[in-house]
Write a protein that holds these residues in place. Structure first.
Motif, PDB file in Angstrom:
ATOM      1  N   ARG A 135       5.183  -5.960 -27.900  1.00 58.98           N
ATOM      2  CA  ARG A 135       3.910  -6.552 -28.290  1.00 58.98           C
ATOM      3  C   ARG A 135       2.788  -5.874 -27.532  1.00 58.98           C
ATOM      4  N   ASP A 136       1.647  -5.781 -28.182  1.00 64.53           N
ATOM      5  CA  ASP A 136       0.507  -5.123 -27.554  1.00 64.53           C
ATOM      6  C   ASP A 136      -0.178  -6.110 -26.632  1.00 64.53           C
ATOM      7  N   ASP A 137       0.241  -6.090 -25.350  1.00 65.69           N
ATOM      8  CA  ASP A 137      -0.285  -7.062 -24.401  1.00 65.69           C
ATOM      9  C   ASP A 137      -1.669  -6.688 -23.893  1.00 65.69           C
ATOM     10  N   GLU A 138      -2.157  -5.484 -24.252  1.00 59.56           N
ATOM     11  CA  GLU A 138      -3.496  -5.094 -23.818  1.00 59.56           C
ATOM     12  C   GLU A 138      -4.527  -6.113 -24.295  1.00 59.56           C
ATOM     13  N   ARG A 139      -4.265  -6.785 -25.440  1.00 59.91           N
ATOM     14  CA  ARG A 139      -5.279  -7.621 -26.052  1.00 59.91           C
ATOM     15  C   ARG A 139      -5.051  -9.107 -25.829  1.00 59.91           C
ATOM     16  N   GLN A 140      -4.234  -9.444 -24.868  1.00 55.60           N
ATOM     17  CA  GLN A 140      -4.059 -10.848 -24.556  1.00 55.60           C
ATOM     18  C   GLN A 140      -5.043 -11.255 -23.458  1.00 55.60           C
ATOM     19  N   ILE A 141      -5.332 -12.534 -23.443  1.00 56.28           N
ATOM     20  CA  ILE A 141      -6.454 -13.005 -22.635  1.00 56.28           C
ATOM     21  C   ILE A 141      -6.151 -12.992 -21.143  1.00 56.28           C
ATOM     22  N   GLY A 142      -4.908 -13.199 -20.762  1.00 56.25           N
ATOM     23  CA  GLY A 142      -4.570 -13.276 -19.344  1.00 56.25           C
ATOM     24  C   GLY A 142      -4.655 -11.935 -18.646  1.00 56.25           C
ATOM     25  N   THR A 143      -3.977 -11.805 -17.584  1.00 54.71           N
ATOM     26  CA  THR A 143      -3.834 -10.580 -16.790  1.00 54.71           C
ATOM     27  C   THR A 143      -4.217 -10.861 -15.342  1.00 54.71           C
ATOM     28  N   VAL A 144      -3.378 -10.399 -14.444  1.00 54.71           N
ATOM     29  CA  VAL A 144      -3.718 -10.355 -13.029  1.00 54.71           C
ATOM     30  C   VAL A 144      -3.909  -8.882 -12.700  1.00 54.71           C
ATOM     31  N   ASN A 145      -5.149  -8.488 -12.507  1.00 51.12           N
ATOM     32  CA  ASN A 145      -5.473  -7.109 -12.159  1.00 51.12           C
ATOM     33  C   ASN A 145      -5.725  -7.011 -10.660  1.00 51.12           C
ATOM     34  N   VAL A 146      -5.058  -6.047 -10.027  1.00 49.99           N
ATOM     35  CA  VAL A 146      -5.184  -5.846  -8.589  1.00 49.99           C
ATOM     36  C   VAL A 146      -5.646  -4.416  -8.323  1.00 49.99           C
ATOM     37  N   VAL A 147      -6.763  -4.275  -7.654  1.00 54.14           N
ATOM     38  CA  VAL A 147      -7.194  -2.976  -7.146  1.00 54.14           C
ATOM     39  C   VAL A 147      -6.984  -3.013  -5.638  1.00 54.14           C
ATOM     40  N   ILE A 148      -6.179  -2.106  -5.132  1.00 51.76           N
ATOM     41  CA  ILE A 148      -5.889  -2.068  -3.696  1.00 51.76           C
ATOM     42  C   ILE A 148      -6.253  -0.688  -3.167  1.00 51.76           C
ATOM     43  N   GLY A 149      -7.100  -0.645  -2.161  1.00 51.27           N
ATOM     44  CA  GLY A 149      -7.554   0.631  -1.620  1.00 51.27           C
ATOM     45  C   GLY A 149      -7.419   0.683  -0.116  1.00 51.27           C
ATOM     46  N   THR A 150      -7.340   1.902   0.394  1.00 45.71           N
ATOM     47  CA  THR A 150      -7.269   2.096   1.839  1.00 45.71           C
ATOM     48  C   THR A 150      -8.167   3.254   2.258  1.00 45.71           C
ATOM     49  N   THR A 151      -8.702   3.156   3.449  1.00 48.81           N
ATOM     50  CA  THR A 151      -9.537   4.218   3.998  1.00 48.81           C
ATOM     51  C   THR A 151      -8.685   5.368   4.542  1.00 48.81           C
ATOM     52  N   ARG A 152      -7.371   5.218   4.536  1.00 50.74           N
ATOM     53  CA  ARG A 152      -6.479   6.290   4.968  1.00 50.74           C
ATOM     54  C   ARG A 152      -6.244   7.277   3.818  1.00 50.74           C
ATOM     55  N   SER A 153      -5.841   8.487   4.167  1.00 54.29           N
ATOM     56  CA  SER A 153      -5.435   9.480   3.187  1.00 54.29           C
ATOM     57  C   SER A 153      -3.918   9.408   3.053  1.00 54.29           C
ATOM     58  N   LEU A 154      -3.453   8.890   1.929  1.00 52.10           N
ATOM     59  CA  LEU A 154      -2.025   8.643   1.765  1.00 52.10           C
ATOM     60  C   LEU A 154      -1.309   9.847   1.170  1.00 52.10           C
ATOM     61  N   ALA A 155      -0.095  10.089   1.664  1.00 53.46           N
ATOM     62  CA  ALA A 155       0.774  11.072   1.030  1.00 53.46           C
ATOM     63  C   ALA A 155       1.052  10.623  -0.397  1.00 53.46           C
ATOM     64  N   PRO A 156       1.400  11.540  -1.307  1.00 55.32           N
ATOM     65  CA  PRO A 156       1.626  11.148  -2.711  1.00 55.32           C
ATOM     66  C   PRO A 156       2.606   9.993  -2.867  1.00 55.32           C
ATOM     67  N   GLY A 157       3.708  10.039  -2.132  1.00 62.07           N
ATOM     68  CA  GLY A 157       4.673   8.945  -2.223  1.00 62.07           C
ATOM     69  C   GLY A 157       4.132   7.642  -1.669  1.00 62.07           C
ATOM     70  N   ALA A 158       3.305   7.739  -0.650  1.00 63.73           N
ATOM     71  CA  ALA A 158       2.743   6.532  -0.040  1.00 63.73           C
ATOM     72  C   ALA A 158       1.731   5.864  -0.970  1.00 63.73           C
ATOM     73  N   LEU A 159       0.987   6.656  -1.754  1.00 64.40           N
ATOM     74  CA  LEU A 159       0.053   6.065  -2.712  1.00 64.40           C
ATOM     75  C   LEU A 159       0.816   5.353  -3.819  1.00 64.40           C
ATOM     76  N   ALA A 160       1.906   5.979  -4.287  1.00 63.24           N
ATOM     77  CA  ALA A 160       2.740   5.325  -5.302  1.00 63.24           C
ATOM     78  C   ALA A 160       3.375   4.055  -4.744  1.00 63.24           C
ATOM     79  N   ASN A 161       3.816   4.115  -3.495  1.00 62.60           N
ATOM     80  CA  ASN A 161       4.434   2.936  -2.888  1.00 62.60           C
ATOM     81  C   ASN A 161       3.427   1.805  -2.703  1.00 62.60           C
ATOM     82  N   LEU A 162       2.152   2.146  -2.532  1.00 64.12           N
ATOM     83  CA  LEU A 162       1.128   1.112  -2.387  1.00 64.12           C
ATOM     84  C   LEU A 162       1.037   0.262  -3.656  1.00 64.12           C
TER      85      LEU A 162
END
Length: 261
Positions: free
Chosen positions: A134-161
């Motif tokens: 089902r195309d869930d893009e158009r449903q009303i709910g959603t928990v959106n999380v933006v998480i950022g850090t002032t550190r420079s993360l290795a590629p794997g560490a950014l994915a792990n975040l």
């Protein structure tokens, strides 16, 4: 971490030169000066999401020379008003969260007898055809999380975040709502390429520990704001949309190759 500005139900999170990793629409890795949270109206059904986001950015006045190109900046969409967005900061991390629960996604965990949380015996159904997506893009709910850090993360560490944020979201939602998320949740992770280098972002690291606390506290505040005058759905059955993963997978041990040492 972010300079936040809200106009016309669009939230711009700006930090020049940021590295982003998004699980949302047209996601993946990118480098841009800003990311966007966009609240869509009830009944929204625009199939060209990228063009829709670009139009909303322009209408909100976020298309000037100081902004990232319209096709470069990541964006997350939700049916929740931006007035319910909340942010939390701790140490090297910051989280910005919106939360709506009209489409909960439950995952019953069977007990040792094989009976799920709803009291029904689970059946092994690994060979059944997958249900229609089902195309869930158009449903009303959603928990959106933006998480950022002032550190420079290795590629794997950014994915792990992304994983750290998703785990913190689920751990926060379960005791409050009985579900670990909705059918359309997304995480957008970010780091500062010019910051102090960090090879890891797990729960015991400075980045991961702070990120978990930020996601928890921003999510709790977002839920309290969104449901200040009404209660969230008590179950998937009581919700407008939603799903219960009540299927069982075939499980077997992995053979050990004794010849391989």
């Amino acid at each position: 971490m972010f300079e936040a500005t809200v106009r016309g139900e669009v939230c711009r999170l700006r930090r020049p030169g940021t590295r982003w990793l998004s699980t949302g629409h047209d996601g993946g890795e990118s480098r841009a000066d800003a990311a966007y949270l966009v609240s869509v109206p009830e009944g929204w059904d625009d199939v060209d999401v990228a063009s829709y986001v670009a139009r909303r950015r322009r209408a909100a006045g976020f298309a000037g020379a100081s902004d990232a190109p319209l096709d470069a900046a990541p964006a997350l969409l939700t049916g929740v008003s931006m007035r319910h967005a909340h942010r939390a900061r701790l140490g090297p991390a910051e989280a910005v969260v919106t939360a709506g629960l009209s489409n909960p996604a439950a995952l019953p965990v069977p007990d040792e007898s094989g009976v799920g949380d709803d009291g029904r015996a689970e059946t092994l159904d690994a060979d059944r055809d997958d249900r229609d997506d089902r195309d869930d893009e158009r449903q009303i709910g959603t928990v959106n999380v933006v998480i950022g850090t002032t550190r420079s993360l290795a590629p794997g560490a950014l994915a792990n975040l992304v994983a750290v944020a998703a785990e913190a979201k689920a751990a926060t939602l379960l005791p409050r709502t009985g579900v670990p998320g909705t059918t359309s949740d997304a995480v957008l992770a970010a780091c500062d390429p010019a910051g102090e280098r960090a090879a890891f972002s797990g729960s015991a690291t400075a980045v991961g520990s702070a990120a978990r606390a930020c996601v928890r506290d921003a999510l709790l505040a977002a839920l309290e704001s969104r449901y200040d005058s009404e209660d969230p759905p008590k179950s998937v059955a009581a919700a407008e949309y939603g799903t219960v993963t009540d299927r069982r997978a075939a499980v077997e041990s992995i053979n050990v190759d004794s010849e391989g040492g």
